[in-house]
Design an enzyme around this catalytic site. Structure first.
Site, PDB file in Angstrom:
ATOM      1  N   CYS A   1       0.833  -1.195   0.000  1.00  0.00           N
ATOM      2  CA  CYS A   1       0.000   0.000   0.000  1.00  0.00           C
ATOM      3  C   CYS A   1       0.871   1.250   0.000  1.00  0.00           C
ATOM      4  O   CYS A   1       2.033   1.234   0.419  1.00  0.00           O
ATOM      5  CB  CYS A   1      -0.949  -0.018   1.201  1.00  0.00           C
ATOM      6  SG  CYS A   1      -0.166   0.243   2.793  1.00  0.00           S
TER       7      CYS A   1
ATOM      8  N   CYS B   1      37.637  25.980  -4.880  1.00  0.00           N
ATOM      9  CA  CYS B   1      36.214  25.693  -4.772  1.00  0.00           C
ATOM     10  C   CYS B   1      35.424  26.783  -5.486  1.00  0.00           C
ATOM     11  O   CYS B   1      35.660  27.980  -5.280  1.00  0.00           O
ATOM     12  CB  CYS B   1      35.812  25.603  -3.302  1.00  0.00           C
ATOM     13  SG  CYS B   1      34.041  25.305  -3.050  1.00  0.00           S
TER      14      CYS B   1
ATOM     15  N   CYS C   1      44.295  20.859  -2.333  1.00  0.00           N
ATOM     16  CA  CYS C   1      45.215  20.065  -3.149  1.00  0.00           C
ATOM     17  C   CYS C   1      44.454  18.936  -3.853  1.00  0.00           C
ATOM     18  O   CYS C   1      43.635  18.240  -3.238  1.00  0.00           O
ATOM     19  CB  CYS C   1      46.322  19.491  -2.276  1.00  0.00           C
ATOM     20  SG  CYS C   1      47.522  18.462  -3.166  1.00  0.00           S
TER      21      CYS C   1
ATOM     22  N   HIS D   1      48.745  23.549   0.373  1.00  0.00           N
ATOM     23  CA  HIS D   1      49.993  23.627   1.135  1.00  0.00           C
ATOM     24  C   HIS D   1      51.116  23.933   0.145  1.00  0.00           C
ATOM     25  O   HIS D   1      51.796  23.022  -0.342  1.00  0.00           O
ATOM     26  CB  HIS D   1      50.247  22.321   1.881  1.00  0.00           C
ATOM     27  CG  HIS D   1      50.028  21.094   1.039  1.00  0.00           C
ATOM     28  ND1 HIS D   1      50.994  20.557   0.244  1.00  0.00           N
ATOM     29  CD2 HIS D   1      48.922  20.331   0.862  1.00  0.00           C
ATOM     30  CE1 HIS D   1      50.524  19.493  -0.393  1.00  0.00           C
ATOM     31  NE2 HIS D   1      49.254  19.342  -0.033  1.00  0.00           N
TER      32      HIS D   1
ATOM     33  N   CYS E   1      31.728  -8.220  11.181  1.00  0.00           N
ATOM     34  CA  CYS E   1      32.112  -8.309   9.771  1.00  0.00           C
ATOM     35  C   CYS E   1      32.897  -7.080   9.331  1.00  0.00           C
ATOM     36  O   CYS E   1      32.489  -5.943   9.580  1.00  0.00           O
ATOM     37  CB  CYS E   1      30.852  -8.473   8.921  1.00  0.00           C
ATOM     38  SG  CYS E   1      31.146  -8.385   7.146  1.00  0.00           S
TER      39      CYS E   1
ATOM     40  N   CYS F   1      28.809   6.433  -1.783  1.00  0.00           N
ATOM     41  CA  CYS F   1      29.265   6.048  -3.125  1.00  0.00           C
ATOM     42  C   CYS F   1      29.093   4.562  -3.414  1.00  0.00           C
ATOM     43  O   CYS F   1      29.344   4.121  -4.537  1.00  0.00           O
ATOM     44  CB  CYS F   1      30.723   6.446  -3.324  1.00  0.00           C
ATOM     45  SG  CYS F   1      31.882   5.549  -2.263  1.00  0.00           S
TER      46      CYS F   1
END
Length: 328
Positions: free
Chosen positions: A25, A111, A121, A129, A188, A196
């Protein structure tokens, strides 16, 4: 009747899905999707089977615009994370993605989000840096040692222990660098990133295949830590030296068990079915005898195929994969 809530519903309350023929449903499907999207699960599957729901169906069933936007963002992040040229801005509260190719020689990226403009970097994905080599990946702010805060001497050891425990429980995905938490209880070690979809080993943080935990890498399917180097070398030497003896013993036991076990099993199986039928005693005896004779003819073939295929595979693995790893 809906198979999830077990309530009678009219036919129009059961929406069709493009992925499979199962029906539930609308109210149950909407609640199921709300929970899945709230838990950041991008690959939402049917509640009754492993078939992945189509994005069009998810978008149609999700009534809240905020959840639809969150689901679309997850899909976009999953697509971008699968691209090896995508880099995520490391600035706080910025999830902007920069798609860059061929930037290894000139690794400085900027950005493009309005109001950010952070330089970082391409290689190590950390803030830019210019005067030094790439640094290891930084810990999350909650995992960083509290060096900037005043700490009493008696609390320093306790604080280091807590920071080390948190660092063991939270690691980054090797593909998209998303932070993933796992209770370090020896469960596990095959992990799946919710962003991803990357499958990786919790112990070595490498993307894995189906045979990763069978390889002599020292990573175990269950456990809190990989094997030490000495233990791994001893295990590899033991396999290389003891493989002929173990294979001979297993083959020596498997050959008679398969050769005579199959006729005995088939005879008992046919005899049990014959006793429940209405056939005469001669017919029952004939059916049991024919099945045993046929099994005696087939069982050596099965034995030969099993030993002829299994033994070379085991020896190839031991003297190929294990010895090669030992030489390294």
């Amino acid at each position: 009747e809906c198979p999830l809530c077990l309530l009678p519903q009219p036919p129009e309350a059961f929406p069709t899905l493009a992925s499979c023929a199962h029906r539930s449903c609308r109210a149950c499907l909407q609640q199921y999707l709300r929970i899945a999207v709230s838990e950041s699960r991008v690959q939402v599957v049917c509640p009754h089977c492993p078939a992945a729901l189509q994005p069009a169906d998810v978008h149609r069933l999700l009534a809240e615009p905020a959840l639809r936007d969150k689901y679309e963002e997850f899909l976009l992040r999953r697509l971008l994370a699968a691209d090896p040229g995508t880099r995520w801005c490391p600035a706080p509260d910025c999830s902007y993605a920069v798609i860059a190719y061929g930037c290894a020689e000139c690794p400085r990226l900027t950005c493009g989000r309005e109001g950010c403009g952070t330089d970082f970097c391409y290689l190590c994905r950390q803030p830019w840096h210019p005067d030094g080599p790439c640094a290891p990946a930084l810990l999350a702010p909650s995992l960083a040692p509290p060096a900037a805060q005043p700490v009493q001497p008696e609390d320093s050891a306790h604080g280091e222990t807590l920071a080390r425990a948190e660092a063991e429980d939270i690691k980054v995905c090797p593909r998209c660098s998303a932070f993933i938490m796992k209770i370090n209880d020896g469960s596990c070690n095959r992990m799946s990133c919710a962003v991803c979809g990357c499958l990786f080993c919790w112990l070595c943080l490498q993307e894995i295949s189906d045979v990763h935990f069978l390889s002599p890498s020292g990573c175990t399917f269950w456990g809190k830590r990989p094997w030490s180097r000495s233990r791994k070398i001893l295990w590899q030497l033991g396999m290389a030296l003891g493989a002929p003896v173990v294979v001979s013993l297993v083959a020596g036991v498997a050959v008679p068990v398969i050769t005579f076990g199959i006729p005995i099993y088939m005879g008992r199986k046919v005899l049990a079915g014959a006793l429940q039928s209405s056939r005469s005693g001669c017919q029952q005896c004939l059916s049991v005898t024919s099945s045993v004779l046929l099994s005696l003819f087939v069982s050596p073939i099965i034995t030969a195929v099993t030993v002829g295929v299994g033994v070379p595979l085991v020896l190839t693995y031991v003297y190929g994969v294990v010895v090669l790893s030992l030489c390294r």
